[in-house]
Design an enzyme around this catalytic site. Sequence first.
Site, PDB file in Angstrom:
ATOM      1  CB  THR A 148      -0.810   0.198   1.152  1.00  0.00           C
ATOM      2  OG1 THR A 148      -1.799   1.312   1.405  1.00  0.00           O
ATOM      3  CG2 THR A 148      -0.208  -0.021   2.549  1.00  0.00           C
ATOM      4  CE1 TYR A 208      -3.738  -1.859   4.832  1.00  0.00           C
ATOM      5  CE2 TYR A 208      -3.554   0.225   4.220  1.00  0.00           C
ATOM      6  CZ  TYR A 208      -3.627  -1.104   3.829  1.00  0.00           C
ATOM      7  OH  TYR A 208      -3.802  -1.318   2.479  1.00  0.00           O
TER       8      TYR A 208
END
Length: 327
Positions: free
Chosen positions: A119, A143
Amino acid sequence: MGNKTVLLTGGAGYIGSHVALDLLQEGYEVIVLDDLSRGFAAAVAGCELIRGDTGNKELLGLLLSKRRVGAVIHFAGSTIVPESVANPLKYYENNTVKSRALLEVCVQTGVKHFVFSSTAAVYGIPASGQATLQTPTEPVNPYGMSKLMTEIMLRDVAAVAPLNYATLRYFNVAGADPQGRIGQSTADCTLLIKVACETALGKRQQLHIYGTDYPTPDGTGIRDYIHVSDLAAAHVLALQRLQSGGESITLNCGYGHGYSVWEVVRAVEQVHGSPIPVVESERRPGDPPALVADGSSAREALGWQPRYDDLEFIVRTSYDWERKPRY
């Protein structure tokens, strides 16, 4: 290309199911491993679905060895940034600890190729608003950190094992299969374009815009939105590069330009044909004013040529999917 049996962890989810379609079209045998906590069995067509946990080393060992899997594409994990802040241990368990288990079994069973779903959150908040491969990785939430930790593990394992890898850092994935076969169906999804389309169709009461005072032309955050089918194509190209003897590589997957939240809202209203209810809210902690990819790395390394780099097309495929009955 060698062994064409590929395991997709989390392959019943949004991005994984689109990649499965492309792999099948390229003649691969696809096996999906998914616990269906956020994926959908109905999204898996033409390939075998095994319901199970990516952290289950016994299951992984049996599956990878008996099916002679030559490559793994790893999607399984948790992806909601605010939830990662509220429950960091869940993210380190699902995204890091279970990835470690998967890597261990891959090495034990002789898997040669590994494509990792990472990501742009690994970059945190770049000062320039653009992330290149030289931009420091400074995640600002669990995250992003959980994904970066897995990137590091993968790098270190590949340095001492006969495993090559491609790490793909996604920017803002949106849209749905242009043929309407699959799309994003998660009930509590936080992706802007999906939420805006749901609001237009009355599935949500209103759309919240978090922050209208950023130093951007209209005050709202700017993001690089990439159509899910273009992202799926990048995965297949990355796998084929590895199978052809290419060295391990890390790439950004984005178009290289961005749209503001208000521009997305206007695009959804244009497709819908009328305004949607919007509420302006305070900024969310950790949201960068702008985050856009330098997407040249994927184009140069993979010969990747995006087909759907058009905001209205991205919105329309998402809107059309929201009008269909759910799985």
